[in-house]
Design a protein around this motif. Structure first.
Motif, PDB file in Angstrom:
ATOM      1  N   GLN A  16     109.967  83.883  92.804  1.00  0.00           N
ATOM      2  CA  GLN A  16     110.052  84.249  94.112  1.00  0.00           C
ATOM      3  C   GLN A  16     110.955  85.666  94.389  1.00  0.00           C
ATOM      4  OE1 GLN A  16     111.191  80.961  96.380  1.00  0.00           O
ATOM      5  NE2 GLN A  16     108.969  80.353  97.105  1.00  0.00           N
ATOM      6  N   ALA A  17     111.952  85.305  93.963  1.00  0.00           N
ATOM      7  CA  ALA A  17     112.969  86.687  93.954  1.00  0.00           C
ATOM      8  C   ALA A  17     112.442  87.775  93.036  1.00  0.00           C
ATOM      9  CB  ALA A  17     114.408  86.207  93.547  1.00  0.00           C
ATOM     10  N   LYS A  19     109.657  88.666  92.236  1.00  0.00           N
ATOM     11  CA  LYS A  19     108.459  89.303  92.959  1.00  0.00           C
ATOM     12  C   LYS A  19     109.088  90.257  93.918  1.00  0.00           C
ATOM     13  CE  LYS A  19     103.879  88.211  94.768  1.00  0.00           C
ATOM     14  NZ  LYS A  19     102.958  87.901  93.499  1.00  0.00           N
ATOM     15  N   THR A  20     109.734  89.826  94.656  1.00  0.00           N
ATOM     16  CA  THR A  20     110.437  90.672  95.655  1.00  0.00           C
ATOM     17  C   THR A  20     110.946  91.885  94.928  1.00  0.00           C
ATOM     18  OG1 THR A  20     111.082  88.929  96.936  1.00  0.00           O
ATOM     19  CG2 THR A  20     111.825  90.906  97.677  1.00  0.00           C
ATOM     20  N   LEU A  21     111.817  91.856  93.997  1.00  0.00           N
ATOM     21  CA  LEU A  21     112.799  92.753  93.175  1.00  0.00           C
ATOM     22  C   LEU A  21     111.790  93.684  92.539  1.00  0.00           C
ATOM     23  CD1 LEU A  21     115.667  90.607  92.384  1.00  0.00           C
ATOM     24  CD2 LEU A  21     115.836  92.396  93.670  1.00  0.00           C
ATOM     25  N   GLY A  23     109.269  94.962  93.404  1.00  0.00           N
ATOM     26  CA  GLY A  23     108.815  95.913  94.302  1.00  0.00           C
ATOM     27  C   GLY A  23     110.030  96.891  94.419  1.00  0.00           C
ATOM     28  N   ASP A  24     111.054  96.879  94.043  1.00  0.00           N
ATOM     29  CA  ASP A  24     112.023  97.820  94.491  1.00  0.00           C
ATOM     30  C   ASP A  24     112.149  98.936  93.336  1.00  0.00           C
ATOM     31  OD1 ASP A  24     114.486  99.174  94.928  1.00  0.00           O
ATOM     32  OD2 ASP A  24     115.507  97.584  95.923  1.00  0.00           O
ATOM     33  N   THR A 331     113.999  92.809  86.442  1.00  0.00           N
ATOM     34  CA  THR A 331     114.340  92.398  87.955  1.00  0.00           C
ATOM     35  C   THR A 331     115.729  92.856  88.322  1.00  0.00           C
ATOM     36  OG1 THR A 331     115.071  90.453  86.945  1.00  0.00           O
ATOM     37  CG2 THR A 331     112.832  90.547  87.394  1.00  0.00           C
ATOM     38  N   ALA A 335     117.785  88.432  90.850  1.00  0.00           N
ATOM     39  CA  ALA A 335     116.789  87.407  90.907  1.00  0.00           C
ATOM     40  C   ALA A 335     117.206  86.123  90.390  1.00  0.00           C
ATOM     41  CB  ALA A 335     115.646  88.121  90.040  1.00  0.00           C
TER      42      ALA A 335
ATOM     43  N   ASP B 190     104.740  87.679  87.359  1.00  0.00           N
ATOM     44  CA  ASP B 190     104.669  89.104  87.640  1.00  0.00           C
ATOM     45  C   ASP B 190     105.655  89.912  86.787  1.00  0.00           C
ATOM     46  OD1 ASP B 190     103.460  89.023  90.222  1.00  0.00           O
ATOM     47  OD2 ASP B 190     105.048  87.331  90.747  1.00  0.00           O
TER      48      ASP B 190
END
Ligand code: SF4
Lengths: 489, 259
Positions: A16-17, A19-21, A23-24, A331, A335, B190
């Motif tokens: 989960q973490a 995936k967010t990172l 995107g940065d 990441t 993450a 991902d």
């Protein structure tokens, strides 16, 4: 300046973490750039050492030996450090360590401390504990200062602010130091930090540090660093409190020979650390006049008890595995949901947490082996990852969906007949998903080429694959079918 | 020499052309090839994902199939790495848990005779030119297990350089993982995709028509991205390139014309 520390107990899963990172874009660019630069420097300085592999082997032996006789060397350290005028405290866990440090600072009647960069104090969330007791902690390491002023989290064990670039750092300083006209040249930023810190160095009477090594033979503490801020904290204040993991002890002064050659080269690509400080006890008129060492367990003796996981404690925190890790490089450190990021974090955190709350970390690796290749003390990180994965599987029990599938496949592999049946079944099962197309490339088997098919979507657990990748369909004939036909022909 | 093939579950099911190519090369070089029919899987997927109990029975199975071979050839660097790195541990574990006590000894006996395909050609047989012809521009991907666990070094590229007609172009991030990592590609889809994006970009930047390697698992991964993006660049196991000859090329051209 309070912040929520990275804590495996509250962190999201690695997936989960990540995936967010992912995107940065800015963060990923910064991490990529910084790790590229450090890796290139490291490679150059390692190549100039003819005896690198022998050095690694001796360091591995020193560290493994220290761990094997940890009790003996810790007691030897305690005796010698005490004889030299220091005080040793033993802390079973983070809470005990926090209350020892808070208690000591309060006894001194102080309400502020300066800090030397220390991952161990990050691990026990010391700054938050101090703050809750009304004590302000000032980080003096430049990167830690950036993290603290930016109310951020460290993302690397050697270069905690590696995910920030110069423009971002300037913004942080502008706001936190109230310097609207601050320039963005390295010299401008260094100057701002110097002014900000100098006042703290001269005012604050208590310093809190970690340590790179404890030397049993001399009762000494070794701290190596690049900036000299650490040395300021080691010389100016009246009291020094060092919080050190029990695994950091080494037997003899001479053991440093190998270690201080390997550490700076692996960590920052330097031949030597610009500042190497060694303290043993109290010396009138020189340095702190009161010294405390808090020896922290916090899960370490349990790691020690595990024959296969034990090598994790050999780590000298150089961060080379992080820079080399293709997963970390995508990441960054956050993450990993813990102050220890990258490959070392993926094996250390789950063990320190007794395998609770950080179950996804052992899987945060493609097992490519780049970490093992660079580790100066030869920790076989992939091997430990696999060992920890086994523990996760045991913990999750046989009824987890993945476990059922894996057991079914294992059952198939135990018999040739079942394996062949599964191959046939697989072809039937996938057929509704397969799109046939004419092959675009010359292939040995022309009949197969014209019928090659592709899968662009998979259901359930396997769906992650087809988000960005196609999958080639199974050919009509397996190798063993072909081999049998060939024998008959 | 009498060579026993361990084709691996993966190649058997998904990439039979690799196995066929291995047979072709070895027979062309004058060796006798056997395929022990009871073989299934080396246990890598289970062992590496944490299912050690499930992987254990596959070890005695492998031993019984291959123990008597003069040499065992495997067209997969990751499966050979699995055997060299973990079979001794697995054997110890089985023995220490009251299982077959002879396993550690038998594993130690067999392992020196197990070879990854390109390693067998270059290290065991000492060959560079195996008589292949392949008039294409190709780039080589050094899979992590071949690179670090087996230490294949420039063995595979020396074999490729000796192929007539082949134009070998170097990839910029040779030592970087493609992001496959077995179940990693699914569990951390991902991150795996982000790693793959870098690798496939580097493949495209070489201008090669094809990317080759000693491991179909990496190639399947890389091919997955190259195909999704409709790049027209393909992947091919090194055995297929080394199997290819002038006659094959002629056949392929004729077939192309007929199509
Ligand atoms: S595991 Fe090895 S490479 Fe990673 S930080 Fe520790 S000593 Fe350095």
């Amino acid at each position: 300046m309070s912040r929520v520390p990275l804590d495996p107990r509250t962190a999201p899963t690695f997936q989960q973490a990540a995936k967010t990172l992912l995107g940065d874009a800015q963060l990923r660019k910064n991490v990529r750039h910084a790790t590229d630069v450090i890796q290139a420097k490291r490679r150059k300085l390692v190549e100039e050492k003819q005896d690198w592999q022998q050095l690694r082997e001796s360091a591995r032996q020193i560290r493994a030996h220290s761990l094997q006789h940890l009790d003996v060397y810790l007691e030897e350290f305690e005796r010698n450090f005490t004889r030299a005028g220091g005080v040793v405290h033993w802390a079973r866990d983070a809470r005990e360590a926090q209350s020892i440090v808070v208690g000591l600072v309060k006894q001194l009647g102080a309400n502020e401390v300066i800090k030397i960069k220390s991952m161990t104090t990050e691990e026990i969330h010391l700054n938050n504990a101090l703050e809750e007791s009304g004590i302000r902690a000032y980080e003096t390491d430049l990167a830690e200062l950036i993290i603290q002023l930016g109310e951020d989290q460290p993302s690397h064990i050697v270069v905690p602010a590696l995910h920030k670039n110069r423009a971002q750092i300037r913004e942080i300083f502008r706001k936190a130091m109230d310097l609207p006209d601050l320039g963005d040249k390295p010299a401008d930023l260094a100057d701002a930090a110097r002014r900000f810190l100098r006042e703290k160095f001269l005012r604050v009477k208590t310093a809190v540090s970690g340590a790179n090594f404890l030397i049993a033979e001399t009762g000494g503490i070794c701290i190596v660093e690049s900036e000299g801020n650490g040395r300021m904290c080691l010389t100016l204040p009246e009291t020094l409190i060092s919080v050190v993991g029990i695994e950091k002890v080494i037997p003899r002064w001479s053991d440093l020979e190998a270690l201080v050659q390997l550490l700076p080269r692996s960590a920052t690509g330097e031949r030597m650390n610009p500042y190497s400080s060694f303290w043993s006890g109290i010396h009138p008129g020189d340095g702190p006049q009161t010294m405390h060492v808090v020896l922290l367990d916090n899960g370490r003796t349990d790691v020690l008890a595990d024959a296969e996981g034990r090598q994790t404690l050999q780590c000298i925190r150089c961060g080379a595995c992080q820079n080399a890790c293709p997963v970390y490089r995508q990441t960054g450190g956050h993450a990993y949901g813990s102050v220890y990021a990258g490959p070392i974090g993926a094996i250390l955190t789950p063990q320190l947490m007794h395998m609770d709350h950080s179950q996804t970390l052992p899987y945060a690796s493609s097992l490519c082996g780049a970490c093992y290749e660079v580790c100066p003390v030869k920790i076989n990180i992939p091997e430990v990852l696999i060992h920890l994965r086994n523990k996760v599987v045991e913990q999750n029990g046989w009824y987890a969906p993945e476990s059922l599938a894996m057991k079914a496949v294992a059952f198939v592999f135990r018999s040739e007949r079942r394996f062949r049946a599964a191959q046939r079944l697989g072809r039937i099962a996938e057929s509704p998903l397969v799109k046939r197309e004419k092959s675009t490339f010359p292939i040995l088997d022309q009949e197969e080429a014209t019928k090659s098919g592709w899968i662009g979507w998979l259901p359930g657990l396997l769906g992650g694959w087809t988000d960005t990748r196609d999958l080639q369909a199974m050919p009509k004939e397996t190798f063993r079918d072909w081999w049998e036909k060939r024998g008959k022909a | 020499m009498r060579v026993a093939l361990f084709i691996t579950c993966y190649n058997d099911t998904l990439f039979p052309s690799t196995g066929k190519a291995v047979v072709k090369v070895l027979e062309r070089l004058g060796h006798t090839v056997e395929f022990p029919a009871g073989q299934t899987c080396c246990g890598q997927m289970h062992w590496n994902t944490g299912y050690q109990v499930e992987a254990l029975p596959l070890l005695p199975r492998f031993l019984s199939q291959f123990e008597h071979a003069e040499a065992v050839v495997v067209p997969s660097s990751s499966c050979v790495a699995m055997m060299r790195e973990h079979y001794p541990l697995m054997a110890e574990r089985i023995a220490s848990e009251g299982g077959d006590a002879s396993l550690p000894h038998r594993v130690a006996e067999l392992l020196p005779r197990v070879w990854e395909f390109s390693e067998f050609l270059s290290k065991k047989l000492g060959l560079t030119d195996v008589g292949a012809y392949y008039p294409h521009r190709v780039t080589y991907h050094a899979s992590c297990h071949g690179l670090r666990s087996l230490g294949l070094g420039d063995g595979p590229t020396s074999l490729l350089k000796a192929v007539r007609g082949l134009d070998l172009v170097e990839i910029s991030n040779l030592e970087q993982c493609c992001g496959f990592g077995g179940t990693f590609a699914v569990k951390n889809a991902d991150v795996s995709s982000a790693m793959l994006a870098e690798k496939s970009r580097a493949v495209l930047n070489t201008g090669a028509e094809e990317c080759t390697a000693c491991d179909n698992s990496c190639l399947m991964h890389i091919q997955g991205a190259l195909h999704r993006q409709r790049t027209g660049v393909n992947t091919r196991h090194i055995a297929e390139i080394l199997a290819h000859t002038e006659e094959d090329e002629l056949d392929a051209v004729q077939a192309e014309v007929k199509l």
